[in-house]
Design a protein around this motif. Sequence first.
Motif, PDB file in Angstrom:
ATOM      1  N   ASN A   1      41.289  33.306  41.336  1.00 20.50           N
ATOM      2  CA  ASN A   1      42.693  33.684  41.494  1.00 20.50           C
ATOM      3  C   ASN A   1      42.890  35.147  41.134  1.00 20.50           C
ATOM      4  OD1 ASN A   1      43.591  30.837  41.937  1.00 20.50           O
ATOM      5  ND2 ASN A   1      42.973  30.600  39.805  1.00 20.50           N
ATOM      6  N   TYR A   2      43.446  35.911  42.051  1.00 23.10           N
ATOM      7  CA  TYR A   2      43.649  37.334  41.806  1.00 23.10           C
ATOM      8  C   TYR A   2      44.716  37.876  42.752  1.00 23.10           C
ATOM      9  CZ  TYR A   2      40.158  37.117  45.558  1.00 23.10           C
ATOM     10  OH  TYR A   2      39.468  36.781  46.706  1.00 23.10           O
ATOM     11  N   THR A   3      45.284  39.016  42.394  1.00 22.78           N
ATOM     12  CA  THR A   3      46.301  39.672  43.223  1.00 22.78           C
ATOM     13  C   THR A   3      45.890  41.113  43.457  1.00 22.78           C
ATOM     14  OG1 THR A   3      48.077  38.254  42.353  1.00 22.78           O
ATOM     15  CG2 THR A   3      48.728  40.316  43.426  1.00 22.78           C
TER      16      THR A   3
ATOM     17  N   THR B   1      48.196  37.849  47.012  1.00 20.33           N
ATOM     18  CA  THR B   1      47.648  36.935  46.018  1.00 20.33           C
ATOM     19  C   THR B   1      46.694  35.972  46.729  1.00 20.33           C
ATOM     20  OG1 THR B   1      49.593  37.034  44.592  1.00 20.33           O
ATOM     21  CG2 THR B   1      48.169  35.095  44.363  1.00 20.33           C
TER      22      THR B   1
ATOM     23  N   HIS C   1      43.942  36.702  37.567  1.00 17.94           N
ATOM     24  CA  HIS C   1      44.845  35.825  36.828  1.00 17.94           C
ATOM     25  C   HIS C   1      44.139  35.265  35.595  1.00 17.94           C
ATOM     26  CE1 HIS C   1      47.376  34.971  40.715  1.00 17.94           C
ATOM     27  NE2 HIS C   1      47.027  36.231  40.600  1.00 17.94           N
TER      28      HIS C   1
END
Length: 330
Positions: free
Chosen positions: A324-326, A237, A317
């Motif tokens: 924001n990212y995973t 993340t 996200h």
Amino acid sequence: MPAVIDRIEELMRYETAGDPASNLKWTKKTTQKIADELTVLDIKISKTTVGKILKSLGFSLKTNLKNIANGGKVLTKEKREQRNQQFEYIQKIRRHFNELTNPSISVDTKKKEPVGNFKNPGTRYKREADLTNDHDFLTYAKGKAALYGVYDEQENKGFVSIGMFVKEGKGFSSSDTPEFAVESIERWWIYEGSKTYHSTNKLLIEADAGGSNGHRPHMWKVKLQELLCNKHGLEVTVCHYPPGASKWNLIEHRLFSEITKNWQAVPLRDYETVLKYTQSTKTTTGLKVDAMLVDKKYKKNIKASKDDLKMLNIKRHEINPSWNYTLYPN
């Protein structure tokens, strides 16, 4: 004396700035210049006395402070709200990872240091002063040291990959690229992270919005996918700080500032010196630092291919999806 004080205040009238939150004021006039101007008015006074009077009037010597975010740009209401929302979101995600004892790391590249016989700011105890070059031209440098740091908040440990950007002609042998950034994070995982957090496969990375680990370079995400997710099976993340907010990144004041303090007044004449003083950095609060030299050459301007981007197993996200990212293993 009251008449002298009045004259000094009059002389300072258009040479004064101040802090609205306190009584501190400062000026670009020197005490000697003020004493000289008073002499013209038949007021004989030493520069030392002028200095004491200025202090009693609330003046002090000041330097510039870099504390205006975004380069002084005026943010819209929407941008301010987005910025505050991102700070709160980073704290929320970090707290969640810490509660589950999953690693949360802060990463960045420190200001690149010229390697050579150059003056380094600060003082240290020595019998004799170090003699350094009278000019800090890069033409005199052996190269630059690019310190890519990983700060583990839970363990209060730093891991630094020192890129050896050796001088070659008018340029340097290597560059601060997304590949350099991600391989530095992978080194931390291999040498420290996997041993400390052997029972988890989740990792939080807090990074700046720009630079080699910024949210825009596709190669940053491609290398995270390749080297951390696919190779080590990690679910990564990433939360980026808003543009212009790098000073809030934990690594800046928890790790990099301490490294700078440790080598103050030490001429960084070679890469071994950079390594030694980086590794010996520690604090009374328990900070420990490990580091290694990296002589691999990283070429800049390498673009991610369409096939590379298709391989990304990424979920953005809902909140600030660009920041924001995973990424998940394929």
